[in-house]
Design a protein around this motif. Structure first.
Motif, PDB file in Angstrom:
ATOM      1  N   ILE A 181       0.421 -30.290  49.221  1.00 10.88           N
ATOM      2  CA  ILE A 181       0.880 -29.400  50.292  1.00 10.88           C
ATOM      3  C   ILE A 181       0.502 -30.001  51.638  1.00 10.88           C
ATOM      4  N   LEU A 221       3.229 -31.014  54.505  1.00  4.08           N
ATOM      5  CA  LEU A 221       3.302 -30.340  55.797  1.00  4.08           C
ATOM      6  C   LEU A 221       3.455 -31.330  56.944  1.00  4.08           C
ATOM      7  N   PHE A 230       9.261 -26.799  54.899  1.00  9.58           N
ATOM      8  CA  PHE A 230       9.288 -25.371  55.246  1.00  9.58           C
ATOM      9  C   PHE A 230       9.901 -24.570  54.094  1.00  9.58           C
ATOM     10  N   VAL A 240       7.437 -24.575  51.062  1.00  4.72           N
ATOM     11  CA  VAL A 240       6.286 -23.670  51.113  1.00  4.72           C
ATOM     12  C   VAL A 240       6.725 -22.238  50.814  1.00  4.72           C
ATOM     13  N   ILE A 241       7.869 -21.852  51.370  1.00  6.56           N
ATOM     14  CA  ILE A 241       8.332 -20.480  51.152  1.00  6.56           C
ATOM     15  C   ILE A 241       8.733 -20.267  49.689  1.00  6.56           C
ATOM     16  N   ALA A 257       5.641 -20.033  47.513  1.00  2.79           N
ATOM     17  CA  ALA A 257       5.035 -18.702  47.552  1.00  2.79           C
ATOM     18  C   ALA A 257       5.854 -17.731  46.718  1.00  2.79           C
ATOM     19  N   LEU A 267      14.720 -15.099  49.735  1.00  5.14           N
ATOM     20  CA  LEU A 267      14.102 -16.209  50.453  1.00  5.14           C
ATOM     21  C   LEU A 267      15.138 -17.254  50.820  1.00  5.14           C
ATOM     22  N   PHE A 299      16.892 -16.047  53.786  1.00  6.96           N
ATOM     23  CA  PHE A 299      16.020 -16.173  54.954  1.00  6.96           C
ATOM     24  C   PHE A 299      16.017 -17.617  55.468  1.00  6.96           C
ATOM     25  N   ILE A 307      -1.401 -22.275  58.175  1.00  3.80           N
ATOM     26  CA  ILE A 307      -0.007 -22.660  58.397  1.00  3.80           C
ATOM     27  C   ILE A 307       0.847 -22.173  57.235  1.00  3.80           C
ATOM     28  N   VAL A 308       0.329 -22.373  56.016  1.00  3.15           N
ATOM     29  CA  VAL A 308       1.101 -21.934  54.850  1.00  3.15           C
ATOM     30  C   VAL A 308       1.284 -20.424  54.879  1.00  3.15           C
ATOM     31  N   LEU A 363       3.913 -19.489  57.405  1.00  4.42           N
ATOM     32  CA  LEU A 363       5.278 -19.778  56.990  1.00  4.42           C
ATOM     33  C   LEU A 363       5.788 -18.703  56.053  1.00  4.42           C
ATOM     34  N   THR A 364       4.895 -18.243  55.169  1.00  2.23           N
ATOM     35  CA  THR A 364       5.363 -17.282  54.171  1.00  2.23           C
ATOM     36  C   THR A 364       5.375 -15.864  54.721  1.00  2.23           C
ATOM     37  N   GLY A 407       6.615 -14.354  57.333  1.00  3.32           N
ATOM     38  CA  GLY A 407       7.887 -13.792  57.744  1.00  3.32           C
ATOM     39  C   GLY A 407       8.849 -13.651  56.573  1.00  3.32           C
ATOM     40  N   ALA A 408       8.692 -14.544  55.590  1.00  2.00           N
ATOM     41  CA  ALA A 408       9.702 -14.634  54.556  1.00  2.00           C
ATOM     42  C   ALA A 408       9.507 -13.626  53.440  1.00  2.00           C
ATOM     43  N   VAL A 409       8.235 -13.259  53.158  1.00  2.00           N
ATOM     44  CA  VAL A 409       7.980 -12.459  51.970  1.00  2.00           C
ATOM     45  C   VAL A 409       8.752 -11.148  52.013  1.00  2.00           C
TER      46      VAL A 409
END
Lengths: 341, 386
Positions: free
Chosen positions: A152, A156, A216, A219-220, A223, A258, A261, B375-376, B379-380, B382-384
């Protein structure tokens, strides 16, 4: 929270957004119909050169700017209607190209050239970013826990780097006989110059953008993958779904919000592609809409900024982003309506 | 999922190709950045050499007498390793010990600055002093083997006065971060706690504003900023400033451009804090603002730090706004690098541009190292919600 408290909390932010975003928009709109020029006047100038017996004198009419009382050049502002738009769009040339059947000529005009690149750039990188991001997320999710942190961290780096510097760092790998160009030349046995024609530069730009934004998306998605329902996955296995079918029918639907988004953010960011043009120094071959506006705003050799044309091209750029975003925004509105009931 | 069920286990081929892809990605992600770092410490002939080995080992740089011996490399790496270890172990302890209560942020800023200066002194001052006699004594181990020169950095930071641009960048980013956090937390809190339609519309409007290309806005500012002295004269008299070329005007512009993003992100962090918390404070007799300041803010620090990081990135990475609204005297680092393009006639100039680029990237590298988790999470965040 009543309205008054709410207002007190948001007031500073709203004030700044009105002052520095909404009002400039109005100002750009008005400027795009106006043109500000120095006031010119005709004066008779007599220039004499020494000659034999008598001087040779020439009187000529010259156009010079009027200097005001304060020592500055006087300017006037007049309404010119759509003239700035016409000079940006150059519709007469477009129609000429259409009627003569040489559609490629349209792409010689700066605005259409920029529009073509901006749209293609946005639409080509979009699926690539989502695909590469998803692939990295899936493989990292697959990797052992110990290596995930360092991966990660490394991932980044391209995301966090200054865009101009990021594109420069790739530019330096390929410029002239940079090591990657030299390597490709050794393999192919031909002479390659990556920055002499438009399509190779464009390829590098697509590569740069995917390299820059895929982390970017990764990472999303990563998650999102942590919250995939394991029970659903296991029952899919029991039902005999193979890996691909599980990805297609369980994981991707789970990640769909996601993906939407990321697509939305990516559309916004890609549409204003600009830093790559600077980093790759591609002005001569490839330009984008935002670069066009900035170019009008940069003083030319005489120190003049083409504010009116910049405003016109800015308004046209804005119309484009509104058209691009109308669909996703309508969806958000419908969701809000839906959740309110 | 350390315990994967048998059905979920993957075939060897899949696992191999998956790790191969990861290695491939990591190489691609890091390579351009590492490579410019290597290029920046070589003589121009080596930096733009055809063969990658020549760039890495720098024979030409070595021939000119600039190089590192095996001993230099080993000792340098050891010092670097210890320094990084201490950054994550000793430094936090020291900061926690010495910073006065309530001023931890200030303590960290001072601590980081002192640490950076100390590191510079040890690494670039003390280490060469110790190593040069040692190299002379050790014979073959002390022979330089790896070409390395700092001449380009010295040229960039000394002769070209890059530190001026650095100070301007710091000024602009510090201003952007503090102001946009102050304004943004207030608005983010208000938006998170109000369920009204107005709040929703404000957020949608902010989303539209976020989509605007920055050049559109700059086209709106430029005529006003250039002529602001005359426009503002009726109000402020002779004191009215020309906004063009003023760092604080650029700060205000960047803060506003960043506001939409900031309030969206902070709002989603505030929404994760249960509303019962401020209700409890309200029952105890706090006003809304007191509840915000005394109860919510203390638990909001992670969100604020994360949003601050992204504001920092925006201010630091910006090219378009700063290059159009600032003049040459107070140019920030990123537009200043464009100045190298125009001069970039000799290969020395090119390597100096590379060194400047690496100088700009180094702080960002440190930032990821220290704040990776934030940072991670940013990033997440806003998206969750989707």
């Amino acid at each position: 929270m009543n309205f008054k408290t709410f207002f007190a909390f948001v007031a500073p932010s709203v004030f700044m957004m009105i002052l520095f975003i909404a009002l400039p928009l109005v100002s750009v709109f008005i400027q795009s119909f106006q043109i500000t020029q120095p006031v010119m006047q005709q004066v008779e100038v007599e220039t004499c050169t020494p000659g034999f017996v008598t001087q040779t004198c020439v009187t000529e009419q010259k156009t010079v700017p009027v200097i005001g009382d304060d020592g500055k050049i006087q300017t006037t502002t007049e309404w010119v209607g759509l003239r700035s738009y016409r000079s940006v769009l150059q519709m007469d040339k477009v129609w000429e190209a259409v009627s003569s059947g040489r559609l490629r000529d349209i792409l010689q005009i700066d605005f259409w050239k920029a529009l073509r690149f901006t749209l293609m750039f946005t639409l080509i990188t979009l699926p690539l970013v989502i695909g590469v991001g998803l692939l990295i997320a899936l493989t990292v999710n697959n990797a052992s826990r110990r290596v995930r942190g360092p991966i990660i961290f490394v991932s980044l780096l391209p995301f966090i780097i200054t865009p101009v510097i990021g594109s420069l760092s790739i530019y330096w790998l390929f410029v002239g006989d940079g090591i990657l160009t030299a390597m490709m030349e050794r393999w192919s046995g031909t002479n390659i110059s990556m920055f002499a024609q438009a399509w190779t530069i464009e390829l590098l730009m697509y590569f740069y953008r995917v390299w820059h934004v895929a982390p970017f998306a990764f990472v999303i998605f990563y998650a999102g993958l942590q919250t995939v329902n394991m029970d659903t996955l296991e029952s899919a296995v029991i039902d005999g779904a193979n890996r691909w079918e599980r990805l297609r029918h369980v994981i991707i639907p789970h990640l769909m919000p996601l993906i939407v988004f990321i697509a939305l953010i990516h559309l916004m960011d890609c549409y204003r592609v600009f830093d790559e043009i600077i980093g790759f120094r591609s002005q001569a071959h490839v330009i984008s809409l935002q670069w066009l506006t900035v170019d009008f705003l940069t003083p030319d050799d005489a120190g003049n900024r083409a504010i009116a044309r910049a405003s016109a091209s800015a308004m046209l750029t804005m119309i484009g982003i509104v058209l691009l975003l109308i669909l996703p925004l309508r969806r958000t509105w419908r969701d809000h309506k839906g959740s309110a009931h | 999922m350390s315990e994967t069920s048998k059905a979920m286990r993957q075939s060897l081929g899949l696992r191999l190709s998956s790790s191969a892809f990861l290695v491939f990605w990591c190489v691609i992600a890091a390579f351009p950045i590492l490579w410019i770092a290597v290029m920046s410490v070589k003589s121009p002939v080596d930096a733009f050499a055809d063969s990658p080995w020549a760039v890495i080992f720098g024979p030409n740089t070595l021939a000119r007498g600039d190089g590192l011996s095996v001993l230099d490399i080993v000792l340098g790496l050891v010092v670097l390793y210890v320094a990084i270890r201490w950054m994550f172990t000793r430094l936090p302890a020291l900061v926690a010990q010495y910073s006065p209560a309530g001023l931890v942020v200030l303590g960290w800023l001072v601590g980081a600055a002192v640490y950076a200066i100390l590191f510079m002194v040890v690494f670039f001052g003390l280490l060469p002093l110790i190593l040069s006699p040692l190299n002379a004594v050790l014979g073959p181990l002390g022979e330089p083997v790896l070409g390395l020169t700092t001449q380009h950095y010295i040229a960039v930071w000394g002769e070209n006065e890059f530190y001026r641009n650095f100070m301007n960048s710091m000024l602009v980013t510090a201003g952007v971060v503090t102001i946009s956090l102050t304004v943004g937390t207030l608005a983010g809190y208000g938006l998170a706690r109000s369920g009204s339609d107005l709040a929703f519309w404000l957020l949608i409007l902010a989303l539209i504003f976020r989509a605007l290309p920055h050049s559109v806005l700059v086209a709106g500012y430029l005529p006003w900023f250039i002529n602001s002295a005359e426009i503002l004269r009726p109000i402020f008299g002779e004191l009215s400033p020309t906004l063009y070329g003023q760092p604080w005007a650029v700060i205000a512009v960047l803060v506003s451009i960043n506001q939409p993003f900031t309030i969206w992100m902070l709002r989603s962090f505030f929404q994760n804090i249960p509303a019962e918390l401020d209700e409890a404070a309200r029952v105890d007799g706090c006003s809304h603002f007191q509840a915000f300041r005394r109860v919510i803010m203390p638990v909001m620090w992670p969100g604020v730090i994360t949003t601050g990081l992204f504001s920092f990135l925006l201010g630091y990475n910006d090219f378009l706004v700063t290059s159009l609204l600032l003049d040459a005297q107070n140019q920030t680092m990123v537009p200043a690098i464009a100045g190298y393009f125009n001069r970039e006639t000799t290969t020395t100039d090119q390597v100096e541009a590379v060194a400047a680029a690496v100088s700009i990237t180094a702080p960002l590298f440190l930032l990821v190292m220290v704040f990776q988790r934030q940072i991670v999470s940013g990033l997440t965040a806003g998206a969750v919600k989707g």
